[in-house]
Motif scaffolding. Structure first.
Motif, PDB file in Angstrom:
ATOM      1  N   PRO A  36       0.816  -1.221   0.000  1.00  0.00           N
ATOM      2  CA  PRO A  36       0.000   0.000   0.000  1.00  0.00           C
ATOM      3  C   PRO A  36       0.853   1.277   0.000  1.00  0.00           C
ATOM      4  CG  PRO A  36      -0.778  -1.542   1.668  1.00  0.00           C
ATOM      5  CD  PRO A  36       0.518  -2.085   1.135  1.00  0.00           C
ATOM      6  N   LEU A  37       2.151   1.154   0.221  1.00  0.00           N
ATOM      7  CA  LEU A  37       3.048   2.312   0.242  1.00  0.00           C
ATOM      8  C   LEU A  37       3.644   2.618  -1.142  1.00  0.00           C
ATOM      9  CD1 LEU A  37       4.978   1.366   3.504  1.00  0.00           C
ATOM     10  CD2 LEU A  37       3.048   2.945   3.279  1.00  0.00           C
ATOM     11  N   HIS A  38       3.032   2.074  -2.189  1.00  0.00           N
ATOM     12  CA  HIS A  38       3.580   2.179  -3.541  1.00  0.00           C
ATOM     13  C   HIS A  38       3.506   3.574  -4.138  1.00  0.00           C
ATOM     14  CE1 HIS A  38      -0.272   2.624  -5.622  1.00  0.00           C
ATOM     15  NE2 HIS A  38      -0.743   1.818  -4.697  1.00  0.00           N
ATOM     16  N   ARG A  39       2.608   4.425  -3.682  1.00  0.00           N
ATOM     17  CA  ARG A  39       2.315   5.692  -4.362  1.00  0.00           C
ATOM     18  C   ARG A  39       3.533   6.555  -4.718  1.00  0.00           C
ATOM     19  NH1 ARG A  39      -2.833   5.636  -5.115  1.00  0.00           N
ATOM     20  NH2 ARG A  39      -4.316   5.070  -3.513  1.00  0.00           N
ATOM     21  N   PRO A  40       4.479   6.804  -3.821  1.00  0.00           N
ATOM     22  CA  PRO A  40       5.603   7.663  -4.217  1.00  0.00           C
ATOM     23  C   PRO A  40       6.461   7.068  -5.344  1.00  0.00           C
ATOM     24  CG  PRO A  40       5.592   7.323  -1.829  1.00  0.00           C
ATOM     25  CD  PRO A  40       4.563   6.412  -2.411  1.00  0.00           C
ATOM     26  N   PHE A  41       6.397   5.764  -5.525  1.00  0.00           N
ATOM     27  CA  PHE A  41       7.231   5.091  -6.511  1.00  0.00           C
ATOM     28  C   PHE A  41       6.480   4.773  -7.797  1.00  0.00           C
ATOM     29  CE2 PHE A  41       8.717   4.151  -2.272  1.00  0.00           C
ATOM     30  CZ  PHE A  41      10.042   4.539  -2.353  1.00  0.00           C
ATOM     31  N   SER A  42       5.162   4.583  -7.696  1.00  0.00           N
ATOM     32  CA  SER A  42       4.363   4.132  -8.833  1.00  0.00           C
ATOM     33  C   SER A  42       4.226   5.165  -9.943  1.00  0.00           C
ATOM     34  CB  SER A  42       2.963   3.717  -8.373  1.00  0.00           C
ATOM     35  OG  SER A  42       3.037   2.525  -7.646  1.00  0.00           O
ATOM     36  N   ARG A  43       4.511   6.405  -9.642  1.00  0.00           N
ATOM     37  CA  ARG A  43       4.370   7.435 -10.673  1.00  0.00           C
ATOM     38  C   ARG A  43       5.338   7.203 -11.837  1.00  0.00           C
ATOM     39  NH1 ARG A  43       5.244  13.832 -10.178  1.00  0.00           N
ATOM     40  NH2 ARG A  43       4.337  14.361 -12.180  1.00  0.00           N
ATOM     41  N   HIS A  44       6.544   6.718 -11.527  1.00  0.00           N
ATOM     42  CA  HIS A  44       7.561   6.544 -12.564  1.00  0.00           C
ATOM     43  C   HIS A  44       8.077   5.110 -12.691  1.00  0.00           C
ATOM     44  CE1 HIS A  44       7.674  10.853 -12.862  1.00  0.00           C
ATOM     45  NE2 HIS A  44       7.965  10.954 -11.588  1.00  0.00           N
ATOM     46  N   LEU A  45       7.718   4.248 -11.745  1.00  0.00           N
ATOM     47  CA  LEU A  45       8.238   2.879 -11.744  1.00  0.00           C
ATOM     48  C   LEU A  45       7.103   1.865 -11.748  1.00  0.00           C
ATOM     49  CD1 LEU A  45      10.958   3.256  -8.953  1.00  0.00           C
ATOM     50  CD2 LEU A  45      11.330   3.272 -11.424  1.00  0.00           C
ATOM     51  N   MET A  46       7.417   0.650 -12.172  1.00  0.00           N
ATOM     52  CA  MET A  46       6.466  -0.457 -12.100  1.00  0.00           C
ATOM     53  C   MET A  46       7.258  -1.753 -12.051  1.00  0.00           C
ATOM     54  SD  MET A  46       4.894  -0.804 -15.919  1.00  0.00           S
ATOM     55  CE  MET A  46       5.909  -1.295 -17.305  1.00  0.00           C
ATOM     56  N   LEU A  47       6.555  -2.815 -11.732  1.00  0.00           N
ATOM     57  CA  LEU A  47       7.137  -4.159 -11.796  1.00  0.00           C
ATOM     58  C   LEU A  47       6.732  -4.774 -13.130  1.00  0.00           C
ATOM     59  CD1 LEU A  47       6.422  -5.544  -8.225  1.00  0.00           C
ATOM     60  CD2 LEU A  47       8.590  -4.759  -9.158  1.00  0.00           C
ATOM     61  N   LEU A  48       7.680  -5.397 -13.782  1.00  0.00           N
ATOM     62  CA  LEU A  48       7.433  -6.067 -15.048  1.00  0.00           C
ATOM     63  C   LEU A  48       7.794  -7.542 -14.859  1.00  0.00           C
ATOM     64  CD1 LEU A  48       6.845  -6.069 -18.102  1.00  0.00           C
ATOM     65  CD2 LEU A  48       9.229  -5.370 -18.461  1.00  0.00           C
ATOM     66  N   ALA A  49       6.799  -8.414 -15.018  1.00  0.00           N
ATOM     67  CA  ALA A  49       7.008  -9.855 -14.843  1.00  0.00           C
ATOM     68  C   ALA A  49       6.806 -10.551 -16.193  1.00  0.00           C
ATOM     69  CB  ALA A  49       6.035 -10.399 -13.804  1.00  0.00           C
ATOM     70  N   PHE A  50       7.659 -11.540 -16.452  1.00  0.00           N
ATOM     71  CA  PHE A  50       7.610 -12.272 -17.723  1.00  0.00           C
ATOM     72  C   PHE A  50       8.355 -13.587 -17.554  1.00  0.00           C
ATOM     73  CE2 PHE A  50      11.156  -9.437 -17.473  1.00  0.00           C
ATOM     74  CZ  PHE A  50      12.234 -10.207 -17.850  1.00  0.00           C
ATOM     75  N   ARG A  51       8.220 -14.454 -18.536  1.00  0.00           N
ATOM     76  CA  ARG A  51       8.939 -15.730 -18.534  1.00  0.00           C
ATOM     77  C   ARG A  51      10.101 -15.661 -19.522  1.00  0.00           C
ATOM     78  NH1 ARG A  51       7.315 -19.124 -14.998  1.00  0.00           N
ATOM     79  NH2 ARG A  51       5.136 -19.116 -14.421  1.00  0.00           N
ATOM     80  N   GLY A  52      11.204 -16.313 -19.146  1.00  0.00           N
ATOM     81  CA  GLY A  52      12.364 -16.374 -20.029  1.00  0.00           C
ATOM     82  C   GLY A  52      12.030 -17.155 -21.288  1.00  0.00           C
ATOM     83  N   ARG A  53      12.511 -16.674 -22.419  1.00  0.00           N
ATOM     84  CA  ARG A  53      12.239 -17.345 -23.704  1.00  0.00           C
ATOM     85  C   ARG A  53      12.803 -18.753 -23.740  1.00  0.00           C
ATOM     86  NH1 ARG A  53      14.586 -14.252 -28.600  1.00  0.00           N
ATOM     87  NH2 ARG A  53      16.328 -14.187 -27.167  1.00  0.00           N
ATOM     88  N   LYS A  54      14.003 -18.923 -23.222  1.00  0.00           N
ATOM     89  CA  LYS A  54      14.668 -20.226 -23.278  1.00  0.00           C
ATOM     90  C   LYS A  54      14.448 -21.043 -22.013  1.00  0.00           C
ATOM     91  CE  LYS A  54      18.263 -18.541 -26.363  1.00  0.00           C
ATOM     92  NZ  LYS A  54      19.689 -18.233 -26.504  1.00  0.00           N
ATOM     93  N   GLY A  98       0.609   1.005 -10.151  1.00  0.00           N
ATOM     94  CA  GLY A  98      -0.271   1.633  -9.172  1.00  0.00           C
ATOM     95  C   GLY A  98      -0.837   0.635  -8.187  1.00  0.00           C
ATOM     96  N   GLY A  99      -0.062  -0.397  -7.869  1.00  0.00           N
ATOM     97  CA  GLY A  99      -0.492  -1.409  -6.921  1.00  0.00           C
ATOM     98  C   GLY A  99      -1.402  -2.472  -7.505  1.00  0.00           C
ATOM     99  N   ILE A 100      -1.717  -2.379  -8.792  1.00  0.00           N
ATOM    100  CA  ILE A 100      -2.629  -3.327  -9.449  1.00  0.00           C
ATOM    101  C   ILE A 100      -1.865  -4.115 -10.505  1.00  0.00           C
ATOM    102  CG2 ILE A 100      -4.700  -3.535 -10.870  1.00  0.00           C
ATOM    103  CD1 ILE A 100      -5.608  -0.855  -9.593  1.00  0.00           C
ATOM    104  N   ARG A 101      -2.075  -5.436 -10.513  1.00  0.00           N
ATOM    105  CA  ARG A 101      -1.417  -6.320 -11.475  1.00  0.00           C
ATOM    106  C   ARG A 101      -2.299  -6.440 -12.711  1.00  0.00           C
ATOM    107  NH1 ARG A 101       2.744  -8.768 -11.266  1.00  0.00           N
ATOM    108  NH2 ARG A 101       3.581 -10.506 -10.254  1.00  0.00           N
ATOM    109  N   ARG A 102      -1.672  -6.210 -13.884  1.00  0.00           N
ATOM    110  CA  ARG A 102      -2.409  -6.281 -15.152  1.00  0.00           C
ATOM    111  C   ARG A 102      -1.605  -7.079 -16.164  1.00  0.00           C
ATOM    112  NH1 ARG A 102      -4.416  -0.560 -16.951  1.00  0.00           N
ATOM    113  NH2 ARG A 102      -5.487  -1.896 -18.439  1.00  0.00           N
ATOM    114  N   ARG A 103      -2.316  -7.726 -17.075  1.00  0.00           N
ATOM    115  CA  ARG A 103      -1.675  -8.520 -18.125  1.00  0.00           C
ATOM    116  C   ARG A 103      -1.584  -7.697 -19.408  1.00  0.00           C
ATOM    117  NH1 ARG A 103      -0.923 -13.801 -17.690  1.00  0.00           N
ATOM    118  NH2 ARG A 103      -1.249 -14.131 -19.900  1.00  0.00           N
TER     119      ARG A 103
END
Length: 164
Positions: A36-54, A98-103
């Motif tokens: 819930p403390l994401h607000r100061p960071f969420s304006r310019h940053l996000m988490l990016l999750a993915f699977r390795g190709r290999k 913004g604290g919400i996970r989206r695909r």
């Protein structure tokens, strides 16, 4: 002949944070972006999750983000940041924004002219004084040309993410 600024430095140079620093700071930012403390960071940053190709291994990285025409643009660095290669040809991804996970689906842009054009667009939006958000340092008091941007951007790319 390479152009230089008035102080003898190139008009634009790379200014990525040291890899050692990101290894220490990013785990903390990763936790904050999920909290819930994401607000100061969420304006310019996000988490990016993915699977390795290999490998098929799941990765989650802290990245800077910019919204342009309904898509997320993630400028990528060079040294030690090979994760971007997993987006060649496109792949599915999840973002925590913004604290919400989206695909969505991300694709790596590597063509030098297009990478320079996107960085020039982003510099125009954020301002030259904030160029470090793009891993750059601008040494001139004007908008750099695409040719001036291509040198420090060599080997970099931009991941374009379209959210579902």
């Amino acid at each position: 002949m390479t152009k230089t600024s008035d102080n003898g430095r190139p008009p634009v140079e790379g200014a990525e944070p040291p890899e050692a620093l990101t290894k220490v700071v990013n785990p903390l930012i990763r936790l904050l972006l999920r909290s819930p403390l994401h607000r100061p960071f969420s304006r310019h940053l996000m988490l990016l999750a993915f699977r390795g190709r290999k490998s098929g291994k799941r990765y989650e990285v802290v990245v800077g983000r910019h919204e342009v025409d309904g898509a997320l643009l993630v400028p990528t660095g060079t040294t030690g940041r090979r994760w971007r290669l997993n987006f060649r040809g496109g792949t599915t991804a999840e973002v925590t924004l913004g604290g919400i996970r989206r695909r969505g689906r991300g694709k790596l842009i590597e063509e030098p002219d297009e990478v320079a054009r996107i960085h020039r667009l982003l510099l125009g939006r954020i301002g030259l004084k904030k160029a470090r958000r793009l891993g750059l340092k601008v040494n001139v008091d004007r908008e750099p040309t695409d040719d001036e941007l291509k040198v420090p951007l060599a080997g970099r790319g931009v991941v374009r993410i379209e959210l579902d």
